[in-house]
Design a protein around this motif. Structure first.
Motif, PDB file in Angstrom:
ATOM      1  N   LYS A  31       0.827  -1.209   0.000  1.00  0.00           N
ATOM      2  CA  LYS A  31       0.000   0.000   0.000  1.00  0.00           C
ATOM      3  C   LYS A  31       0.861   1.260   0.000  1.00  0.00           C
ATOM      4  O   LYS A  31       0.625   2.193  -0.769  1.00  0.00           O
ATOM      5  N   LYS A  32       1.871   1.287   0.834  1.00  0.00           N
ATOM      6  CA  LYS A  32       2.719   2.472   0.967  1.00  0.00           C
ATOM      7  C   LYS A  32       3.575   2.697  -0.272  1.00  0.00           C
ATOM      8  O   LYS A  32       3.551   3.778  -0.867  1.00  0.00           O
ATOM      9  N   GLN A  33       4.343   1.707  -0.674  1.00  0.00           N
ATOM     10  CA  GLN A  33       5.275   1.853  -1.784  1.00  0.00           C
ATOM     11  C   GLN A  33       4.547   1.906  -3.129  1.00  0.00           C
ATOM     12  O   GLN A  33       4.967   2.621  -4.032  1.00  0.00           O
ATOM     13  N   GLY A  34       3.461   1.152  -3.276  1.00  0.00           N
ATOM     14  CA  GLY A  34       2.712   1.161  -4.534  1.00  0.00           C
ATOM     15  C   GLY A  34       2.110   2.511  -4.842  1.00  0.00           C
ATOM     16  O   GLY A  34       2.247   3.033  -5.957  1.00  0.00           O
ATOM     17  N   THR A  35       1.463   3.107  -3.862  1.00  0.00           N
ATOM     18  CA  THR A  35       0.855   4.414  -4.089  1.00  0.00           C
ATOM     19  C   THR A  35       1.915   5.486  -4.316  1.00  0.00           C
ATOM     20  O   THR A  35       1.750   6.368  -5.163  1.00  0.00           O
ATOM     21  N   ALA A  36       3.020   5.405  -3.598  1.00  0.00           N
ATOM     22  CA  ALA A  36       4.093   6.386  -3.768  1.00  0.00           C
ATOM     23  C   ALA A  36       4.738   6.263  -5.144  1.00  0.00           C
ATOM     24  O   ALA A  36       4.971   7.263  -5.827  1.00  0.00           O
ATOM     25  N   TRP A  37       5.025   5.038  -5.597  1.00  0.00           N
ATOM     26  CA  TRP A  37       5.683   4.839  -6.887  1.00  0.00           C
ATOM     27  C   TRP A  37       4.797   5.295  -8.039  1.00  0.00           C
ATOM     28  O   TRP A  37       5.267   5.973  -8.954  1.00  0.00           O
ATOM     29  N   ILE A  38       3.520   4.935  -7.990  1.00  0.00           N
ATOM     30  CA  ILE A  38       2.590   5.344  -9.047  1.00  0.00           C
ATOM     31  C   ILE A  38       2.480   6.868  -9.076  1.00  0.00           C
ATOM     32  O   ILE A  38       2.488   7.485 -10.133  1.00  0.00           O
ATOM     33  N   GLY A  39       2.384   7.495  -7.939  1.00  0.00           N
ATOM     34  CA  GLY A  39       2.271   8.948  -7.873  1.00  0.00           C
ATOM     35  C   GLY A  39       3.490   9.665  -8.431  1.00  0.00           C
ATOM     36  O   GLY A  39       3.362  10.661  -9.141  1.00  0.00           O
ATOM     37  N   GLU A  40       4.678   9.154  -8.128  1.00  0.00           N
ATOM     38  CA  GLU A  40       5.908   9.792  -8.596  1.00  0.00           C
ATOM     39  C   GLU A  40       6.153   9.585 -10.085  1.00  0.00           C
ATOM     40  O   GLU A  40       6.646  10.472 -10.768  1.00  0.00           O
ATOM     41  N   ASN A  41       5.832   8.405 -10.597  1.00  0.00           N
ATOM     42  CA  ASN A  41       6.220   8.057 -11.960  1.00  0.00           C
ATOM     43  C   ASN A  41       5.133   8.247 -13.009  1.00  0.00           C
ATOM     44  O   ASN A  41       5.444   8.231 -14.203  1.00  0.00           O
ATOM     45  N   THR A  42       3.880   8.376 -12.608  1.00  0.00           N
ATOM     46  CA  THR A  42       2.813   8.469 -13.615  1.00  0.00           C
ATOM     47  C   THR A  42       1.888   9.660 -13.410  1.00  0.00           C
ATOM     48  O   THR A  42       0.977   9.851 -14.206  1.00  0.00           O
ATOM     49  N   GLN A  43       2.042  10.428 -12.374  1.00  0.00           N
ATOM     50  CA  GLN A  43       1.149  11.542 -12.046  1.00  0.00           C
ATOM     51  C   GLN A  43      -0.301  11.062 -11.900  1.00  0.00           C
ATOM     52  O   GLN A  43      -1.246  11.787 -12.157  1.00  0.00           O
ATOM     53  N   ARG A  44      -0.477   9.831 -11.506  1.00  0.00           N
ATOM     54  CA  ARG A  44      -1.795   9.265 -11.235  1.00  0.00           C
ATOM     55  C   ARG A  44      -1.888   8.941  -9.743  1.00  0.00           C
ATOM     56  O   ARG A  44      -0.885   8.906  -9.045  1.00  0.00           O
ATOM     57  N   THR A  45      -3.097   8.683  -9.287  1.00  0.00           N
ATOM     58  CA  THR A  45      -3.307   8.328  -7.887  1.00  0.00           C
ATOM     59  C   THR A  45      -3.779   6.885  -7.804  1.00  0.00           C
ATOM     60  O   THR A  45      -4.746   6.498  -8.466  1.00  0.00           O
ATOM     61  N   LEU A  46      -3.101   6.095  -7.010  1.00  0.00           N
ATOM     62  CA  LEU A  46      -3.472   4.699  -6.781  1.00  0.00           C
ATOM     63  C   LEU A  46      -4.081   4.594  -5.393  1.00  0.00           C
ATOM     64  O   LEU A  46      -3.499   5.067  -4.412  1.00  0.00           O
ATOM     65  N   THR A  47      -5.246   3.968  -5.323  1.00  0.00           N
ATOM     66  CA  THR A  47      -5.909   3.739  -4.045  1.00  0.00           C
ATOM     67  C   THR A  47      -6.056   2.239  -3.838  1.00  0.00           C
ATOM     68  O   THR A  47      -6.559   1.540  -4.714  1.00  0.00           O
ATOM     69  N   ILE A  48      -5.617   1.752  -2.698  1.00  0.00           N
ATOM     70  CA  ILE A  48      -5.742   0.338  -2.335  1.00  0.00           C
ATOM     71  C   ILE A  48      -6.487   0.281  -1.010  1.00  0.00           C
ATOM     72  O   ILE A  48      -6.017   0.805  -0.005  1.00  0.00           O
ATOM     73  N   GLU A  49      -7.660  -0.348  -1.025  1.00  0.00           N
ATOM     74  CA  GLU A  49      -8.447  -0.449   0.210  1.00  0.00           C
ATOM     75  C   GLU A  49      -7.850  -1.463   1.174  1.00  0.00           C
ATOM     76  O   GLU A  49      -7.714  -1.205   2.357  1.00  0.00           O
ATOM     77  N   LYS A  50      -7.524  -2.660   0.654  1.00  0.00           N
ATOM     78  CA  LYS A  50      -7.084  -3.738   1.533  1.00  0.00           C
ATOM     79  C   LYS A  50      -6.056  -4.591   0.810  1.00  0.00           C
ATOM     80  O   LYS A  50      -6.209  -4.874  -0.377  1.00  0.00           O
ATOM     81  N   ALA A  51      -5.019  -5.006   1.509  1.00  0.00           N
ATOM     82  CA  ALA A  51      -4.016  -5.914   0.970  1.00  0.00           C
ATOM     83  C   ALA A  51      -3.820  -7.057   1.956  1.00  0.00           C
ATOM     84  O   ALA A  51      -3.849  -6.857   3.173  1.00  0.00           O
ATOM     85  N   TYR A  52      -3.635  -8.255   1.425  1.00  0.00           N
ATOM     86  CA  TYR A  52      -3.465  -9.451   2.255  1.00  0.00           C
ATOM     87  C   TYR A  52      -2.371 -10.308   1.635  1.00  0.00           C
ATOM     88  O   TYR A  52      -2.339 -10.498   0.413  1.00  0.00           O
ATOM     89  N   PHE A  53      -1.452 -10.827   2.446  1.00  0.00           N
ATOM     90  CA  PHE A  53      -0.371 -11.689   1.967  1.00  0.00           C
ATOM     91  C   PHE A  53      -0.293 -12.928   2.825  1.00  0.00           C
ATOM     92  O   PHE A  53      -0.275 -12.847   4.048  1.00  0.00           O
ATOM     93  N   ASN A  54      -0.246 -14.088   2.174  1.00  0.00           N
ATOM     94  CA  ASN A  54      -0.078 -15.357   2.873  1.00  0.00           C
ATOM     95  C   ASN A  54       1.246 -15.964   2.423  1.00  0.00           C
ATOM     96  O   ASN A  54       1.355 -16.460   1.306  1.00  0.00           O
ATOM     97  N   PRO A  55       2.280 -15.926   3.258  1.00  0.00           N
ATOM     98  CA  PRO A  55       3.600 -16.409   2.845  1.00  0.00           C
ATOM     99  C   PRO A  55       3.683 -17.934   2.745  1.00  0.00           C
ATOM    100  O   PRO A  55       4.590 -18.453   2.108  1.00  0.00           O
TER     101      PRO A  55
END
Length: 92
Positions: A31-55
């Motif tokens: 959530k943190k890095q994805g939204t930051a990277w998209i914002g810096e490199n594409t001038q777009r806004t990425l919104t992620i409500e929920k993320a889940y990872f099962n290792p």
């Protein structure tokens, strides 16, 4: 208790602890890095409500993903659920 048994149990406990900790850290970083990277490199806004990872099964599930148009609030693309497993990616 034998010395090798004690070391083995500590090693297993550390590995399981790290796997369980990754269940918290990976979604937060996506959530943190994805939204930051998209914002810096594409001038777009990425919104992620929920993320889940099962290792344990290498499954990543992200829900409520919305990407806006460049320099606008209008939605460019959105997914209700985006799921990636160790075997492939599924968009829903």
């Amino acid at each position: 208790m034998a010395r090798w048994m004690k070391k083995s149990l500590i090693t297993v406990a550390v590995i399981v602890g790290l796997l369980l900790l990754s269940m918290l850290i990976v979604p937060w970083q996506i959530k943190k890095q994805g939204t930051a990277w998209i914002g810096e490199n594409t001038q777009r806004t990425l919104t992620i409500e929920k993320a889940y990872f099962n290792p344990f099964v290498l499954k990543l599930e992200v829900s409520g993903v919305t990407l806006t148009e460049a320099d606008s609030d209008q939605s460019f693309v959105s997914w209700e659920r985006l799921m990636a497993r160790g075997t492939g990616v599924q968009l829903l």
